[in-house]
Write an enzyme that holds these catalytic residues in place. Structure first.
Site, short mmCIF file in Angstrom:
data_model
loop_
_atom_site.label_atom_id
_atom_site.label_comp_id
_atom_site.label_asym_id
_atom_site.label_seq_id
_atom_site.Cartn_x
_atom_site.Cartn_y
_atom_site.Cartn_z
N GLY A 1 -26.50 -13.72 35.32
CA GLY A 1 -25.15 -13.41 35.82
C GLY A 1 -24.40 -12.46 34.91
O GLY A 1 -24.94 -11.95 33.91
N TYR A 2 -23.14 -12.23 35.24
CA TYR A 2 -22.30 -11.29 34.48
C TYR A 2 -22.16 -11.72 33.03
O TYR A 2 -22.52 -10.99 32.11
CB TYR A 2 -20.94 -11.21 35.17
CG TYR A 2 -19.88 -10.39 34.47
CD1 TYR A 2 -18.59 -10.88 34.34
CD2 TYR A 2 -20.15 -9.13 33.93
CE1 TYR A 2 -17.59 -10.14 33.72
CE2 TYR A 2 -19.16 -8.37 33.31
CZ TYR A 2 -17.87 -8.90 33.21
OH TYR A 2 -16.88 -8.16 32.57
N ASN B 1 -30.82 -19.28 39.68
CA ASN B 1 -31.27 -19.37 41.09
C ASN B 1 -30.98 -18.06 41.83
O ASN B 1 -31.21 -17.96 43.04
CB ASN B 1 -30.60 -20.56 41.80
CG ASN B 1 -29.09 -20.37 41.94
OD1 ASN B 1 -28.54 -19.35 41.54
ND2 ASN B 1 -28.43 -21.35 42.53
N SER C 1 -13.23 -22.82 31.41
CA SER C 1 -12.35 -21.74 31.85
C SER C 1 -10.90 -22.08 31.56
O SER C 1 -10.52 -23.25 31.60
CB SER C 1 -12.54 -21.54 33.37
OG SER C 1 -11.50 -20.76 33.91
N ALA C 2 -10.11 -21.07 31.32
CA ALA C 2 -8.67 -21.27 31.09
C ALA C 2 -7.98 -21.86 32.31
O ALA C 2 -6.87 -22.36 32.23
CB ALA C 2 -8.03 -19.93 30.73
N TYR D 1 -12.55 -25.50 41.93
CA TYR D 1 -13.35 -24.84 40.88
C TYR D 1 -12.88 -25.32 39.50
O TYR D 1 -13.68 -25.80 38.69
CB TYR D 1 -13.23 -23.32 40.98
CG TYR D 1 -13.61 -22.63 39.70
CD1 TYR D 1 -12.63 -22.12 38.85
CD2 TYR D 1 -14.94 -22.54 39.30
CE1 TYR D 1 -12.96 -21.53 37.64
CE2 TYR D 1 -15.28 -21.95 38.10
CZ TYR D 1 -14.29 -21.45 37.28
OH TYR D 1 -14.62 -20.87 36.08
N LYS E 1 -14.71 -27.78 36.36
CA LYS E 1 -14.79 -27.45 34.93
C LYS E 1 -14.17 -28.57 34.09
O LYS E 1 -14.73 -29.00 33.08
CB LYS E 1 -14.07 -26.13 34.65
CG LYS E 1 -14.77 -24.90 35.19
CD LYS E 1 -16.14 -24.70 34.57
CE LYS E 1 -16.84 -23.45 35.05
NZ LYS E 1 -18.20 -23.32 34.50
N ASN F 1 -11.67 -10.60 41.82
CA ASN F 1 -10.98 -10.34 40.56
C ASN F 1 -10.45 -8.90 40.47
O ASN F 1 -10.98 -7.98 41.09
CB ASN F 1 -11.91 -10.64 39.38
CG ASN F 1 -12.32 -12.11 39.31
OD1 ASN F 1 -13.47 -12.43 39.15
ND2 ASN F 1 -11.36 -13.02 39.44
N ARG G 1 -2.27 -11.59 32.28
CA ARG G 1 -3.46 -12.32 31.90
C ARG G 1 -4.01 -11.84 30.57
O ARG G 1 -3.69 -10.72 30.14
CB ARG G 1 -4.56 -12.15 32.97
CG ARG G 1 -4.22 -12.70 34.35
CD ARG G 1 -4.18 -14.20 34.37
NE ARG G 1 -3.96 -14.74 35.71
CZ ARG G 1 -2.77 -14.88 36.28
NH1 ARG G 1 -1.68 -14.53 35.59
NH2 ARG G 1 -2.65 -15.38 37.49
N GLY H 1 -1.79 -19.92 44.70
CA GLY H 1 -2.51 -20.54 43.57
C GLY H 1 -2.41 -19.73 42.30
O GLY H 1 -2.73 -20.24 41.22
C1 WQD Z 1 -5.87 -11.36 37.63
C2 WQD Z 1 -4.50 -10.85 38.04
C3 WQD Z 1 -3.84 -11.51 40.25
C4 WQD Z 1 -6.93 -9.18 42.34
C5 WQD Z 1 -9.74 -15.96 37.96
C6 WQD Z 1 -10.15 -17.40 37.94
C7 WQD Z 1 -10.58 -17.78 36.55
C8 WQD Z 1 -11.65 -16.84 36.07
C9 WQD Z 1 -11.19 -15.40 36.16
C10 WQD Z 1 -13.78 -17.87 36.43
C11 WQD Z 1 -3.67 -11.89 38.78
C12 WQD Z 1 -4.00 -10.00 40.16
C13 WQD Z 1 -6.14 -9.77 41.36
C14 WQD Z 1 -6.34 -8.23 43.23
C15 WQD Z 1 -4.24 -8.49 42.09
N1 WQD Z 1 -12.82 -17.03 36.84
N2 WQD Z 1 -4.82 -9.42 41.24
N3 WQD Z 1 -5.01 -7.92 43.07
O1 WQD Z 1 -6.98 -15.21 38.95
O2 WQD Z 1 -6.48 -14.76 36.49
O3 WQD Z 1 -8.64 -15.78 37.14
O4 WQD Z 1 -10.80 -15.16 37.52
O5 WQD Z 1 -13.86 -18.46 35.39
O6 WQD Z 1 -11.05 -19.10 36.58
O7 WQD Z 1 -8.99 -18.18 38.27
O8 WQD Z 1 -8.22 -13.40 37.67
O9 WQD Z 1 -8.80 -11.09 38.22
O10 WQD Z 1 -8.45 -12.74 40.13
O11 WQD Z 1 -6.48 -11.92 38.80
O12 WQD Z 1 -3.03 -8.20 41.97
O13 WQD Z 1 -6.99 -7.68 44.16
O14 WQD Z 1 -4.66 -9.76 38.94
O15 WQD Z 1 -2.71 -11.87 41.02
O16 WQD Z 1 -2.31 -11.72 38.40
P1 WQD Z 1 -7.45 -14.80 37.61
P2 WQD Z 1 -8.06 -12.25 38.77
#
Ligand code: WQD
Length: 349
Positions: free
Chosen positions: A10-11, A32, A124-125, A148, A152, A198, A230, A293
């Site tokens: 994976g990544y 897998n 995860s945070a 999810y 964790k 993401n 973030r 969320g």
């Molecule tokens: C980052 C920011 C969005 C997409 C998630 C999981 C976390 C981890 C990392 C697994 C936020 C904004 C995003 C888009 C946007 N995964 N955004 N437009 O939600 O902080 O964390 O991924 O471990 O568990 O919760 O990351 O990259 O989805 O969002 O504006 O098309 O970018 O609102 O502020 P997130 P993200």
């Protein structure tokens, strides 16, 4: 003696095994390939020149797991395998509990049976939920807000119970903030099978023209410019954090939890601006409503990992953007998905 890395294709996994191989460890990969491709492991071999054994199995395949542990002398396990899409976990919670919990339990039972008691666990945070304040420390209240995140948090609690029952275990729980970027070779990177959830992989797909426009999920948060903040951490820094945690696990017993973040927060708009500035590409975007969320602000206090693991993130947000761009522009849609998933997986790359 080998290190077993679950989810190694994976990544996070592919970047972590590069640093483990570079550090001289013998690696066994269990994957897998449900959200990764054998091609990634072939590229890891090209980058490092090192071989690794690969088992294309699911953690729920009892016989397959038995084979991994009976055929190899495993010194420690780095457990990265798991499903990680928050939105999908809300739609399909049972799939997440089956995969992330039952699969993990099967792994821990196999480890116990073969007296493999050194574990690095990918958390995860997201287990912090909505933090009262920032930066976030490891002893902050924990409250997952989606299936999810709950998987964790449950595994973290299982590990605390396991350690209480047997202090011979050596466990490090790593709480990732927001991993982005890619190996500087541009040969491996984040390669979501579908439209990215993401931010950064979405931005890079807009940059290469695969997607039209980025939707900014909300500009009415109580942050510097109204958009979500973030803690973005370069995936290579994150990978190096695993090597440091493993070294600690191999040297002693105990259970410790660490935030793996930079300690800095960037807003969505700041990421867009950083990407445009470093890569010289305009990112068409528009403001849309908040994503259900989402929280306003999250960034780490990484002091504990800095002190106890002698680890800190060093790569800048500019490097994260440039490395993401190099990966994406070298790997347009489908490039890294050479061959079908069910192709004969070579046992060793
Ligand atoms: C980052 C920011 C969005 C997409 C998630 C999981 C976390 C981890 C990392 C697994 C936020 C904004 C995003 C888009 C946007 N995964 N955004 N437009 O939600 O902080 O964390 O991924 O471990 O568990 O919760 O990351 O990259 O989805 O969002 O504006 O098309 O970018 O609102 O502020 P997130 P993200």
């Amino acid at each position: 003696m080998s290190i077993l890395v679950t989810g190694g294709a994976g990544y996070i996994g592919s970047h972590t095994i590069i640093e483990l191989l570079n550090a001289g460890y013998e690696i066994i990969v269990l994957d897998n390939f449900s959200n990764s491709y054998p091609e990634s492991l072939k590229r890891v071999h090209e980058i490092t020149g090192r071989d690794m054994k690969v088992y294309a199995i699911n953690l729920l395949e009892k016989d397959g797991l038995e084979e991994v542990f009976s055929e190899n002398k495993i010194q420690a396990v780095i457990h990265l395998a798991g499903m990680k899409a928050v939105g999908e976990s809300v739609e399909k919670p049972l799939k997440y509990y089956q995969n992330n919990l039952s699969g993990t339990l099967a792994l821990f039972q196999a480890m116990q049976k073969y007296s493999v008691k050194k574990l690095v666990f990918s958390s995860s945070a997201t287990v912090y939920g909505t933090p009262k304040t920032v930066p976030i420390k490891e002893d902050f209240p924990l409250k997952a807000t989606n299936p999810y995140g709950r998987t964790k948090l449950m595994v973290e609690e299982i590990l605390h119970d396991l350690y209480q029952s047997d202090n011979d275990w050596s466990i490090s729980i790593l709480r990732y903030f927001n991993p982005i970027g890619a190996h500087p070779s541009g040969m491996i990177g984040e390669d979501p099978a579908d439209i990215p959830n993401n931010l950064v992989p979405y931005i890079t797909k807009v940059a290469v023209g695969e997607l039209d426009e980025l939707k900014v999920f909300g500009a009415d948060y109580p942050t510097k410019d109204g958009t979500g903040v973030r803690d973005y951490i370069h995936v290579v820094d994150l990978a190096l954090g695993h090597v440091k945690a493993l070294e600690w696990n191999l040297s002693t017993t105990g259970l410790h939890t660490y935030n793996l973040g930079t300690g800095k927060g960037y807003s969505v708009m700041e990421i867009i601006q950083a990407f445009e500035k470093t890569c010289g590409i305009k990112i068409p975007h528009s403001i849309s409503k908040r994503r259900p969320g989402d929280i306003a602000i999250s960034f780490a206090d990484p002091a504990k990992a800095e002190k106890e693991l002698n680890w800190s993130a060093s790569r800048s947000i500019e490097e994260m953007c440039v490395d993401s761009w190099r990966w994406q522009s070298n790997n347009r849609v489908g490039d890294n998905k050479k061959g079908k998933k069910d192709e004969e997986i070579e046992a060793t790359f």
